[in-house]
Design an enzyme around this catalytic site. Sequence first.
Site, PDB file in Angstrom:
ATOM      1  N   ALA A  96      47.066  49.314  38.380  1.00 34.80           N
ATOM      2  CA  ALA A  96      46.710  49.085  39.780  1.00 34.80           C
ATOM      3  C   ALA A  96      45.283  49.551  40.105  1.00 34.80           C
ATOM      4  O   ALA A  96      44.540  48.867  40.798  1.00 34.80           O
ATOM      5  CB  ALA A  96      47.713  49.789  40.690  1.00 34.80           C
ATOM      6  N   ASP A  99      49.938  50.635  33.476  1.00 32.55           N
ATOM      7  CA  ASP A  99      50.164  50.324  34.882  1.00 32.55           C
ATOM      8  C   ASP A  99      48.760  50.392  35.489  1.00 32.55           C
ATOM      9  O   ASP A  99      48.186  51.468  35.647  1.00 32.55           O
ATOM     10  CB  ASP A  99      51.118  51.354  35.486  1.00 32.55           C
ATOM     11  N   LYS A 138      45.369  46.630  44.989  1.00 31.76           N
ATOM     12  CA  LYS A 138      44.495  47.808  44.992  1.00 31.76           C
ATOM     13  C   LYS A 138      43.104  47.415  44.501  1.00 31.76           C
ATOM     14  O   LYS A 138      42.297  46.898  45.270  1.00 31.76           O
ATOM     15  CB  LYS A 138      45.094  48.913  44.112  1.00 31.76           C
ATOM     16  N   PHE A 151      54.759  55.886  38.691  1.00 29.50           N
ATOM     17  CA  PHE A 151      54.788  55.567  40.114  1.00 29.50           C
ATOM     18  C   PHE A 151      56.242  55.308  40.529  1.00 29.50           C
ATOM     19  O   PHE A 151      57.080  54.946  39.708  1.00 29.50           O
ATOM     20  CB  PHE A 151      53.898  54.355  40.415  1.00 29.50           C
ATOM     21  N   ASP A 152      56.538  55.467  41.829  1.00 32.71           N
ATOM     22  CA  ASP A 152      57.951  55.409  42.252  1.00 32.71           C
ATOM     23  C   ASP A 152      58.632  54.063  41.993  1.00 32.71           C
ATOM     24  O   ASP A 152      59.793  54.031  41.609  1.00 32.71           O
ATOM     25  CB  ASP A 152      58.145  55.858  43.699  1.00 32.71           C
ATOM     26  N   TYR A 205      51.982  22.716  42.262  1.00 33.40           N
ATOM     27  CA  TYR A 205      53.113  23.511  41.751  1.00 33.40           C
ATOM     28  C   TYR A 205      52.861  23.903  40.299  1.00 33.40           C
ATOM     29  O   TYR A 205      53.069  25.052  39.905  1.00 33.40           O
ATOM     30  CB  TYR A 205      54.402  22.689  41.870  1.00 33.40           C
ATOM     31  N   HIS A 246      62.543  56.878  50.839  1.00 31.78           N
ATOM     32  CA  HIS A 246      61.448  57.207  51.773  1.00 31.78           C
ATOM     33  C   HIS A 246      61.115  56.067  52.737  1.00 31.78           C
ATOM     34  O   HIS A 246      60.668  56.301  53.841  1.00 31.78           O
ATOM     35  CB  HIS A 246      60.190  57.656  51.021  1.00 31.78           C
TER      36      HIS A 246
HETATM   37  N1  F0G Z   1      51.880  51.113  40.178  1.00 33.78           N
HETATM   38  C1  F0G Z   1      51.123  51.955  40.902  1.00 33.78           C
HETATM   39  C2  F0G Z   1      50.312  52.992  40.206  1.00 33.78           C
HETATM   40  C3  F0G Z   1      51.104  51.855  42.293  1.00 33.78           C
HETATM   41  O1  F0G Z   1      50.362  52.704  42.988  1.00 33.78           O
HETATM   42  C4  F0G Z   1      51.883  50.848  42.911  1.00 33.78           C
HETATM   43  C5  F0G Z   1      51.905  50.713  44.362  1.00 33.78           C
HETATM   44  C6  F0G Z   1      52.646  49.985  42.117  1.00 33.78           C
HETATM   45  C7  F0G Z   1      52.619  50.149  40.744  1.00 33.78           C
HETATM   46  C8  F0G Z   1      53.493  48.908  42.718  1.00 33.78           C
HETATM   47  O2  F0G Z   1      52.709  47.886  43.193  1.00 33.78           O
HETATM   48  O3  F0G Z   1      53.057  47.852  45.669  1.00 33.78           O
HETATM   49  O4  F0G Z   1      52.090  45.902  44.462  1.00 33.78           O
HETATM   50  O5  F0G Z   1      54.470  46.458  44.217  1.00 33.78           O
HETATM   51  N2  F0G Z   1      51.442  51.581  45.130  1.00 33.78           N
HETATM   52  C9  F0G Z   1      51.329  51.511  46.576  1.00 33.78           C
HETATM   53  C10 F0G Z   1      50.808  52.813  47.074  1.00 33.78           C
HETATM   54  C11 F0G Z   1      52.524  51.023  47.285  1.00 33.78           C
HETATM   55  O6  F0G Z   1      50.809  53.018  48.300  1.00 33.78           O
HETATM   56  O7  F0G Z   1      50.351  53.643  46.274  1.00 33.78           O
HETATM   57  P1  F0G Z   1      53.115  46.987  44.460  1.00 33.78           P
END
Ligand code: F0G
Length: 458
Positions: A217, A215, A258, A124-125, A72, A450
């Site tokens: 990823a 960000d 990613k 990103f969304d 833990y 979506h």
């Molecule tokens: N930032 C970027 C640029 C992303 O592409 C994503 C996720 C996230 C943050 C959020 O990360 O999914 O681990 O919570 N992108 C996925 C996609 C879902 O299909 O592009 P997460």
Amino acid sequence: MKLPFAESYKIKVVEPLYKSTRQDREQWLKEARYNIFNLRSHQVFIDLLTDSGTGAMSQFQWAEIMKGDESYAGAESYFKLKEAIKDIFGFEYFLPTHQGRAAENVLFSALVKEGDVVPGNAHFDTTKGHIEFRKAEAVDCTIDEAYDTDTNHPFKGNLDLDKLEAVYKKYPKEKIPFVVVTVTCNTSGGQPVSIENLKQVYELSHQYGIKVLFDSARFAENAYFIKLREKGYENKTIREIVADMFKYTDMMTMSSKKDAIVNMGGFIGMRDEEIFDKAKTFNIMFEGFITYGGMSGRDMAALAQGLYEGTEFDFLETRIKQTEYLGNQLIDYGIPIQKPIGGHAIFVDADKFLPNVPKAQYQAQTLTLELYLEAGVRAVEIGTILADRDPVTRENRYPKLEFMRMAIPRRVYTNNHMDVVATALKNVYDRRNKITTGYKIIKEAPIMRHFSVELEKI
Ligand code: F0G
């Protein structure tokens, strides 16, 4: 004769795929209310919904799973990950989270408040969602070239410094918790940001007393493009370029699903102890104690290994060449896609592809459904449905680009699969003039609609 290119790995474990008929797919789509998120995976032949968490781990990562320490507090796997993050990105402080949006939730809970403004390059969304959920505003400062799919700019993820400075001049610095720079920029088409731009954004922001957040990823794909496209970096290793990139940020949020090639995981990296202390409390509340924060020990261990594999040139070259392999076929067929070809995905310009479908009937969604019907290939809409409604007027927000994204999982499909995808899309393209109607929404959530939206054919 010059030897052709081949993958830098071979296959040890395989997973069967299921083929279906068009009739099956018509029935399944109806049952799914024309939302591809509702399909079951066996109903999909080639799944390009996302490259997130869908990659194939290596034998070394699976070995790390066995070695995971599930204590833990103070797990060895935590320290392995902490050292990898320090080594690769240079961050002294880090917090593990279960995925990228959880990292956003924790960090933004500490830093973003109602009425704030957060500039960035096409957020990103989930990032935008976490900003708007806190009644703050996300301001897009991406360069204009990003919004013309035919303009061949090498760094379409770049921020426009004039747009950014206009935000800094308009609002007091207390209202701007940070600028988010997404590397590579997913929303604009997996497009990279140059080191020159990262440096300029960092210097301008610090001049105004504003912090920078990456960000991250797809940070490694960004570094790969820098190596290929930016002068002075051709002879540097990917890890040297990553170290150079991260000189120009104060913090990072990471979706490890990613470029770190794991199925689940995320983290926050920081230089500032004060921010770490603030975020730590939210991490404990939302994710878990700071030495696991939503992750199993084994997953942290596999992630540490994945960060090293994801920043190897050979891996990245294999990956990006596969995206290009698909993209170049589509270009040869005359299919309108975002150019240059991005890192993780092909972004098809649905507005140009299906000009006869009205915008209000969701062109990219219509195209996504047509592609699925054609060959069982699952892509995703990155267009009007994803853009959600304006939080104030509740009207549809029409994004500058109406994309269908085909994201390619890492180390998963072969180029034969890419051939199927290209041919399927060409078949849809050949009958595009006959596609004149789209879909209407019958049910939707107030935010991030979506994922659960339900549609009806018009
Ligand atoms: N930032 C970027 C640029 C992303 O592409 C994503 C996720 C996230 C943050 C959020 O990360 O999914 O681990 O919570 N992108 C996925 C996609 C879902 O299909 O592009 P997460």
